[in-house]
Design a protein around this motif. Structure first.
Motif, mmCIF file in Angstrom:
data_model
loop_
_atom_site.group_PDB
_atom_site.id
_atom_site.type_symbol
_atom_site.label_atom_id
_atom_site.label_comp_id
_atom_site.label_asym_id
_atom_site.label_seq_id
_atom_site.Cartn_x
_atom_site.Cartn_y
_atom_site.Cartn_z
ATOM 1 N N LYS A 101 0.721 -1.273 -0.175
ATOM 2 C CA LYS A 101 -0.093 -0.090 0.090
ATOM 3 C C LYS A 101 0.875 1.324 -0.143
ATOM 4 C CE LYS A 101 -3.752 -2.099 2.701
ATOM 5 N NZ LYS A 101 -4.647 -2.099 3.779
ATOM 6 N N SER A 102 2.030 1.165 0.107
ATOM 7 C CA SER A 102 2.890 2.351 0.066
ATOM 8 C C SER A 102 3.301 3.097 -1.162
ATOM 9 C CB SER A 102 4.461 2.059 0.968
ATOM 10 O OG SER A 102 3.973 1.066 1.983
ATOM 11 N N VAL A 103 2.386 3.123 -1.902
ATOM 12 C CA VAL A 103 2.627 3.852 -3.012
ATOM 13 C C VAL A 103 2.538 5.163 -3.156
ATOM 14 C CG1 VAL A 103 1.756 2.003 -4.722
ATOM 15 C CG2 VAL A 103 0.066 3.494 -3.589
ATOM 16 N N TRP A 104 2.082 6.054 -2.157
ATOM 17 C CA TRP A 104 2.182 7.345 -1.610
ATOM 18 C C TRP A 104 1.246 8.393 -2.386
ATOM 19 C CZ3 TRP A 104 3.222 10.369 2.007
ATOM 20 C CH2 TRP A 104 3.535 11.674 1.906
ATOM 21 N N GLY A 105 1.316 8.177 -3.601
ATOM 22 C CA GLY A 105 0.466 9.373 -4.377
ATOM 23 C C GLY A 105 1.096 10.559 -4.349
ATOM 24 N N HIS A 106 0.169 11.345 -4.554
ATOM 25 C CA HIS A 106 0.209 13.087 -4.448
ATOM 26 C C HIS A 106 0.781 13.408 -5.848
ATOM 27 C CE1 HIS A 106 0.350 12.010 -0.019
ATOM 28 N NE2 HIS A 106 0.257 13.345 0.073
ATOM 29 N N HIS A 107 1.689 12.783 -6.458
ATOM 30 C CA HIS A 107 2.245 13.286 -7.917
ATOM 31 C C HIS A 107 1.013 13.656 -9.013
ATOM 32 C CE1 HIS A 107 5.214 11.432 -5.242
ATOM 33 N NE2 HIS A 107 4.871 10.307 -5.643
ATOM 34 N N PRO A 108 0.907 14.675 -9.405
ATOM 35 C CA PRO A 108 0.034 15.051 -10.684
ATOM 36 C C PRO A 108 0.927 14.233 -11.925
ATOM 37 C CG PRO A 108 1.145 16.966 -9.921
ATOM 38 C CD PRO A 108 1.749 16.043 -9.094
ATOM 39 N N PRO A 109 0.170 13.305 -12.762
ATOM 40 C CA PRO A 109 0.872 12.895 -13.810
ATOM 41 C C PRO A 109 0.535 13.689 -15.028
ATOM 42 C CG PRO A 109 -1.345 11.636 -13.472
ATOM 43 C CD PRO A 109 -1.203 12.504 -12.227
ATOM 44 N N TYR A 110 0.900 13.163 -16.300
ATOM 45 C CA TYR A 110 0.727 13.969 -17.428
ATOM 46 C C TYR A 110 -0.628 13.263 -17.961
ATOM 47 C CZ TYR A 110 5.136 15.737 -19.023
ATOM 48 O OH TYR A 110 6.444 16.516 -19.112
ATOM 49 N N TRP A 111 -1.770 13.979 -17.320
ATOM 50 C CA TRP A 111 -3.291 13.533 -17.977
ATOM 51 C C TRP A 111 -3.411 13.906 -19.372
ATOM 52 C CZ3 TRP A 111 -5.256 10.252 -14.664
ATOM 53 C CH2 TRP A 111 -5.219 10.471 -13.552
ATOM 54 N N GLU A 112 -2.735 14.959 -19.886
ATOM 55 C CA GLU A 112 -3.149 15.555 -21.155
ATOM 56 C C GLU A 112 -2.106 14.459 -22.028
ATOM 57 O OE1 GLU A 112 0.132 18.546 -19.274
ATOM 58 O OE2 GLU A 112 -1.501 16.891 -18.666
ATOM 59 N N LYS A 113 -1.281 13.725 -21.781
ATOM 60 C CA LYS A 113 -0.699 12.852 -22.588
ATOM 61 C C LYS A 113 -1.602 11.757 -22.944
ATOM 62 C CE LYS A 113 3.622 9.971 -22.756
ATOM 63 N NZ LYS A 113 4.613 9.587 -22.266
ATOM 64 N N VAL A 114 -2.558 11.094 -21.983
ATOM 65 C CA VAL A 114 -3.319 10.319 -22.251
ATOM 66 C C VAL A 114 -4.454 10.619 -23.311
ATOM 67 C CG1 VAL A 114 -5.164 8.716 -21.361
ATOM 68 C CG2 VAL A 114 -3.004 9.112 -20.003
ATOM 69 N N LEU A 115 -4.727 11.913 -22.989
ATOM 70 C CA LEU A 115 -6.093 12.568 -23.984
ATOM 71 C C LEU A 115 -5.336 12.793 -25.278
ATOM 72 C CD1 LEU A 115 -7.634 15.291 -21.572
ATOM 73 C CD2 LEU A 115 -7.703 12.757 -21.598
ATOM 74 N N SER A 517 3.854 5.525 -13.812
ATOM 75 C CA SER A 517 5.348 5.673 -14.468
ATOM 76 C C SER A 517 5.249 6.105 -15.767
ATOM 77 C CB SER A 517 6.256 4.714 -14.084
ATOM 78 O OG SER A 517 6.611 4.608 -12.682
ATOM 79 N N SER A 518 4.448 5.414 -16.347
ATOM 80 C CA SER A 518 4.041 5.490 -18.006
ATOM 81 C C SER A 518 3.590 6.825 -18.385
ATOM 82 C CB SER A 518 3.057 4.214 -18.557
ATOM 83 O OG SER A 518 2.064 4.771 -18.033
ATOM 84 N N MET A 519 3.068 7.488 -17.230
ATOM 85 C CA MET A 519 2.806 8.809 -17.708
ATOM 86 C C MET A 519 3.759 10.013 -16.900
ATOM 87 S SD MET A 519 -1.383 8.498 -16.918
ATOM 88 C CE MET A 519 -1.231 7.182 -15.586
ATOM 89 N N PHE A 520 4.728 9.477 -16.730
ATOM 90 C CA PHE A 520 5.781 10.688 -16.150
ATOM 91 C C PHE A 520 6.898 10.628 -16.993
ATOM 92 C CE2 PHE A 520 3.129 10.464 -12.615
ATOM 93 C CZ PHE A 520 3.647 11.555 -11.705
ATOM 94 N N GLU A 521 7.697 11.782 -16.912
ATOM 95 C CA GLU A 521 8.829 12.236 -17.776
ATOM 96 C C GLU A 521 9.965 11.268 -17.385
ATOM 97 O OE1 GLU A 521 11.297 16.135 -19.013
ATOM 98 O OE2 GLU A 521 9.372 16.180 -19.457
ATOM 99 N N ASN A 522 10.837 10.876 -17.985
ATOM 100 C CA ASN A 522 12.072 10.171 -17.881
ATOM 101 C C ASN A 522 11.867 8.632 -17.293
ATOM 102 O OD1 ASN A 522 13.400 12.367 -18.261
ATOM 103 N ND2 ASN A 522 13.999 12.698 -15.967
ATOM 104 N N CYS A 523 10.692 8.231 -17.129
ATOM 105 C CA CYS A 523 10.571 7.031 -16.733
ATOM 106 C C CYS A 523 10.459 5.939 -17.818
ATOM 107 C CB CYS A 523 9.033 6.673 -15.948
ATOM 108 S SG CYS A 523 9.063 7.564 -14.444
ATOM 109 N N ILE A 524 9.722 6.147 -18.926
ATOM 110 C CA ILE A 524 10.123 5.455 -20.086
ATOM 111 C C ILE A 524 11.395 5.535 -20.864
ATOM 112 C CG2 ILE A 524 9.218 4.977 -22.554
ATOM 113 C CD1 ILE A 524 6.338 5.949 -21.773
#
Length: 787
Positions: A101-115, A517-524
């Motif tokens: 459960k320790s995924v933390w959250g809080h970080h806003p992803p690139y929602w617009e990338k999915v759109l 991670s697929s919606m964050f810069e540098n991860c891919i």
């Protein structure tokens, strides 16, 4: 005026769904099996996300246009996620107070990338990255595992969408009403396209947004929705200009989207299950930083120790179990930001900004937590629209001052274009979407002051937790005493930053998040998970002054009564604190009536405020030179935990009793701001707050009777503009009638829509514990409102 559809949806939500909690799924599900047990842990996490897409119930409700329901996970009651770790991995995580459960959250992803490119585009990026790895002849197998996990997680989102497509098609075939049949068929077409393909319409964009959120949140991530108006406006504009839909139809779509954010709310939180455990919101506690009171923060953050308790009818409402119960039950860190500057520096306020603002107000919803960005370029019509909403008891939108926050980002090293595109997390911390990894830590300034009086001993526990700064008799003047206080604070700042550097990346070993991670810069590009060590461009660790108002008022009382007026000694204050002010009524009276208080535009108290803020900032800033892995901004905050944080503190020299709530965030102590909101704003903006850009929200409580009609709107606009022009960072305003609040305690059935602000979110007043309700009532200023 709500359409017939939206009114029906609102009635359903308030009259039916708010009265019973939703179902928690997957509490006893373990996907670990012989087929996958030898896979890398991150791959199993990806398979867990895929399982969610396959197993979450598919429900399409009457009248709704946006479909899909996430699991019940909430900030107040924790989360349930399918297990995927081996016993050995679980044991390793537990050593550091971590679990799945320790995924933390809080970080806003690139929602617009999915759109804009859809998961089809993201899958192509992952495919290219895999090909590059194999082209080297010696592929990084950790990266390959991350890519496989990302693809599995994405597959879960797409399966979830396809299942809804099939259900909508089935329902459309059986639907007798021709209009609803057409709607269901369009829902089928939407769900068949997004979020795999890029969205082409507003309806598709909102649906893609929501499907992605459902899977991310059901996996344990509590994440904000970000700049929804900026992300969907291009689709709105194309639809309206092409004549594909009318503005009324667009409004129904936006309202349906907002309704989905609220379907898990329950106003009778005593009925809710509690799945909070030590792993929720933990980013890892290395053993050398752990102590008996600390799980995921314990006495310093008011988290696991308090949230895991359940309401007990047989206990007093102010008991340890009940005082803080359910405070975040209806919170999913689901913040939404409207307005503000675009990356090109021009104002981004648009028609969707106004529609979301008005709908959020008209529908009386508590989610998403609404925030509005403003600047010198904000149009007058938007100022007025914000003021009209804030005249009422919503507690929202929170007001963010671009003219301070953007330069603050730049000052810490974020490029201007990124800084202009900031959003926030689920409370109020300012972050860069798709590029931020975020954590925070409380420095309990009031406890640091206690330690000066007690030579480092924590009164409530008897433990030696602070520095022994010596006998009180050594302090010949206030300056000596104040420097001892700073020494205690600085040691806590150092400990919190050192702990973050030590635990950075620890959660990756048990709770990675390849889908996010697929919606964050540098991860891919790097083949690494968001949770890995310093992968994204900006890793922020926000260090917070906690209990600021109580600390300033305490230092002010000591300076005046001990070192200037000579009407008390430090030993008197120490003994009063030890005895919870019992037997020290005369000193208590002097503290409350003779000493200046922060929040009244009184230079005596505000000079101490300035010193406390500046000295804290200077020491935090020193960490920039000592390491380069994390950015360390300053903040001032309690979030909604001001009651929990106060519960774990002894009495304090400002007259506060043991276990009483702290003042929230940057707000004055409740009842002490007797000169009204203008004085509060003047006090709060005397310090230069540039380095507190990440968040120092000033919570202001106003009486609704002073803001009636057009004159009231003008008054509210004046307060908002003055706050920004004077250099405020974030303002949160609750405008309410004290008598209404009191009546709501007695007759909750008559006040089901009444909302108030509580630190990092708004809450339905009737859903709060008695202790929280009393604190809200006390927060309203006793003085004249407009000066």
């Amino acid at each position: 005026m709500l359409s017939e559809r939206l009114q029906k949806i609102k009635d359903r939500v308030f009259d039916v769904e708010f009265h019973e909690p939703n179902t928690w799924y997957f509490a006893d599900v373990n996907i670990l099996n012989d087929e996958n047990k030898n896979e890398p842990l991150v791959v199993r996490k990806g398979l867990s996300s895929k399982f969610l897409g396959e197993a979450l119930p598919v429900v399409i409700k009457p009248d709704e246009l946006i479909v899909g329901n996430p699991n019940m996970n909430s900030v107040g009651f924790g989360s349930v996620v399918p297990q995927y770790a081996t016993p050995k991995e679980e044991a390793y995580g537990a050593k550091y107070k971590l679990n799945e459960k320790s995924v933390w959250g809080h970080h806003p992803p690139y929602w617009e990338k999915v759109l804009n490119i859809g998961f089809k585009g993201i899958i192509a990026e992952i495919g290219d990255a895999i090909e590059k790895q194999y082209d080297t002849g010696h592929p990084d197998m950790k990266a390959i595992a991350e890519y496989r996990a990302m693809l599995a997680g994405i597959e879960g989102v797409l399966i979830f969408a396809e299942r809804h497509a099939q259900e909508a098609l089935k329902m459309s075939a059986a639907e007798e009403n021709a209009d609803r049949r057409r709607e269901l068929f369009q829902i089928y077409k939407n769900c068949s396209r997004v979020p795999y393909f890029p969205a082409e319409t507003l309806w598709e964009a909102l649906q893609a947004y929501w499907f992605t959120y459902c899977l991310v949140n059901s996996g344990g991530e509590f994440v904000p929705l970000g700049r929804v108006d900026q992300n969907v406006y291009p689709f709105y504009k194309m639809d309206i200009e092409s004549g594909r839909i009318t503005k009324e139809e667009a409004r129904d779509l936006l309202g349906s989207f907002l309704a989905k954010c609220n379907e898990r709310v329950c106003t009778d939180t005593k009925k809710c299950e509690n799945h909070y455990d030590f792993g929720v919101f933990s980013q890892g506690v290395p053993p050398k930083f752990a102590n008996d009171m600390e799980e995921t923060g314990g006495h310093e953050s008011g988290s696991y120790d308090s949230r895991s308790l359940m309401w007990k009818d047989e206990d007093d409402p102010y008991s340890e179990n009940n005082f803080n119960f359910g405070q975040s039950a209806n919170d999913w860190l689901m913040n939404m930001v409207i307005g503000g500057l675009r990356p090109d520096g021009e104002d981004g306020t648009n028609e969707v900004s106004y529609e979301l603002l008005n709908l959020r107000f008209e529908m009386d919803f508590v989610m998403p937590t609404l925030s509005a960005r403003v600047s010198r370029k904000t149009p007058e019509s938007f100022w007025r629209a914000l003021s009209e909403c804030l005249k009422h008891s919503q507690g929202e939108p929170a007001i963010y001052n671009d003219d301070l926050i953007i330069p603050g980002f730049v000052e810490i090293g974020v490029p201007l274009e990124d800084a202009r595109n900031y959003t926030n997390d689920g409370c109020w911390e300012c972050l860069i979407p798709g590029k931020s990894h975020f954590s925070y830590a409380h420095v309990q300034n009031l406890r640091c002051l206690e330690w000066v009086l007690t030579r480092g001993k924590t009164l409530l526990t008897g433990e030696q937790e602070g520095i022994d700064t010596g006998e009180l008799s050594q302090y010949e003047d206030f300056e000596d005493f104040y420097q001892a206080y700073c020494k205690q604070v600085n040691s806590q700042i150092d400990m919190q930053v050192e702990k973050r550097l030590e635990n950075l990346g620890l959660s990756c070993a048990i709770a990675p998040d390849p889908l996010m991670s697929s919606m964050f810069e540098n991860c891919i590009e790097k083949g690494r998970d968001l949770t890995d060590r310093a992968i994204v461009p900006y890793t922020f660790h926000l260090v917070l002054i906690t209990g600021l108002s109580d600390t300033v008022d305490s230092l002010t009382a000591i300076k005046k009564l001990v070192f200037e007026d000579r009407e008390a000694t430090l030993e008197d204050f120490r003994d009063a604190v030890i005895h919870d002010w019992d037997g020290y009524g005369e000193l208590l009276h002097k503290v409350r009536t003779q000493c200046p208080k922060y929040g009244n535009d009184d230079d005596y108290a505000d000079e101490i405020l300035l010193r406390v803020i500046r000295d804290f900032e200077d020491h935090v800033s020193g960490w920039r030179e000592r390491q380069d892995e994390i950015m360390v901004p300053c903040g001032i905050g309690t979030f909604e935990n001001y009651a929990a944080l106060g519960w774990n503190l002894s009495a304090s020299p400002d007259g506060r009793k043991a276990r009483e709530a702290l003042a929230p965030n940057y707000a004055p102590t409740p009842g002490m701001d007797i000169q009204g909101p203008t004085a509060v704003i003047k006090s709060a903006t005397k310090p230069e707050l540039l380095k507190y850009y990440c968040g120092c929200p000033l919570d202001i409580s106003l009486n609704a009777s002073d803001f009636m009609g057009d004159v009231g709107t003008m008054r509210m606009t004046g307060i908002l503009k003055s706050f920004c022009e004077l250099g405020g960072c974030i303002a949160t305003i609750t405008t309410c009638d004290i008598e209404e609040l009191k009546d709501a305690r007695l007759h909750p059935e008559n006040h089901k829509n009444l909302m108030v602000r509580m630190g990092g979110l708004s809450a339905y007043f009737i859903a709060m514990s008695p202790a929280q309700q009393e604190n809200i009532i006390q927060r309203f200023s006793k003085g004249a409102l407009i000066k």
